[in-house]
Scaffold this motif. Sequence first.
Motif, mmCIF file in Angstrom:
data_model
loop_
_atom_site.group_PDB
_atom_site.id
_atom_site.type_symbol
_atom_site.label_atom_id
_atom_site.label_comp_id
_atom_site.label_asym_id
_atom_site.label_seq_id
_atom_site.Cartn_x
_atom_site.Cartn_y
_atom_site.Cartn_z
ATOM 1 N N VAL A 5 0.833 -1.208 0.000
ATOM 2 C CA VAL A 5 0.000 0.000 0.000
ATOM 3 C C VAL A 5 0.867 1.256 0.000
ATOM 4 N N ALA A 6 1.946 1.239 0.776
ATOM 5 C CA ALA A 6 2.830 2.399 0.836
ATOM 6 C C ALA A 6 3.474 2.673 -0.514
ATOM 7 N N VAL A 7 3.901 1.608 -1.218
ATOM 8 C CA VAL A 7 4.518 1.775 -2.538
ATOM 9 C C VAL A 7 3.509 2.332 -3.530
ATOM 10 N N VAL A 8 2.295 1.794 -3.530
ATOM 11 C CA VAL A 8 1.259 2.285 -4.445
ATOM 12 C C VAL A 8 0.943 3.752 -4.154
ATOM 13 N N PHE A 9 0.806 4.082 -2.887
ATOM 14 C CA PHE A 9 0.490 5.452 -2.486
ATOM 15 C C PHE A 9 1.562 6.437 -2.949
ATOM 16 N N ALA A 10 2.832 6.049 -2.804
ATOM 17 C CA ALA A 10 3.930 6.950 -3.156
ATOM 18 C C ALA A 10 4.184 7.004 -4.658
#
Length: 385
Positions: free
Chosen positions: A254-259
């Motif tokens: 989720v963090a990778v997608v968000f960034a």
Amino acid sequence: MNHEYIGGFQVVLGVISAFWPVWLGMAIVMGVSFLYKRRLGLYGQLFNSGVGIAGVAICLFWLFAAIFASTIAPFDPIAQIPIMKDALVGAIEPESGKVYLFGGDKLARDVFSRMVYGSQIVLIIAPAATAFALMVGITLGLPAGYYGGRIDMVLSFLANLVLAFPVILLFYLLVTPGIMDTAIPYGLAGLFFLFPIIFFVTLFYTRFKHRPERLYPLLAATLLIGGWAYVGLVFDADPLGIVSIDPNQLNIFVAVVFASSPGVFRIVRGLVMDIKTRDYVAAAQTRGETPWYIMLWEILPNARGPLIVDACLRIGYTTILLGTLGYFGLGLAPESPDWGTAIKDASRLLRSFIHPALPPTIALMSFVLGLNLLADALREQSMKD
């Protein structure tokens, strides 16, 4: 502790022979690709340049290493054999007679096996997270570039807001244990995992809305498969237990997608603003096609070249980011064999034992190099087209 060792040449032969499923898979795939490269479109054109061949070969190597990890690795990646603690390269494990080809780490785990299994984590998270970031960026970037006005202003502001935040600090906030234990990662996952479903439903509807015999089966398959994956990934409620993800991996995902999504958004927005002025778009508007049909079936296919190149580079960036997070001990479990965690564990005793740090470092570097070579070759081919 005294150990028996094999020679350096035997270590090299042992490593080469351990990867036999990889060599076999690469030989088959690249042989078929060479034979039919004229029929394989953009992928086939990669085999017209040395850079493209090198990029494909390196990426295929790690892909097959991840697929056949259980066959390649001689030991369990988290198994500890106390006598093998800090064993040097080529040490023989006395009970089984198997060799720690790259030695043992400070917790007496086989460095070679951990390197091989680490490729699975990288090749699951990095490409999948990049694909979801592309879905989010494309779905939001198309209307922003096509409509402009307030839609563009609002979406661009949100994208710039995320991009203005320091990446490492952003990941630290999203992946720290305090945030991981809340509903925030699952809320973001629930939001992001909707985008592929929305994208494909819109894609099929705009194309086949006047052909219900094609539309309804495609919509049913999309909603069934998408809903099944959504329930399994977000709520961990897949009744068959096939679609699931570890909570630690979900948080990083989720963090990778968000960034990454805002960067994709800006690229798509810029491409759409350029392509929408072309004659074939005006022709589609004259025919009375809907805006979403034009965006998905006229503009997006003509923006695929830069997006494919960006996807390759973005997978490489994500791989480095995963290594960085692992090095800082964020996200994945401490015993995880991912390359970043392995480098972190080895770096603490780097002055005494350098051999545990080299394999994951070289693996990470080579995979990113392969992706960069692949992106360079794709860029050259897309410019020719």
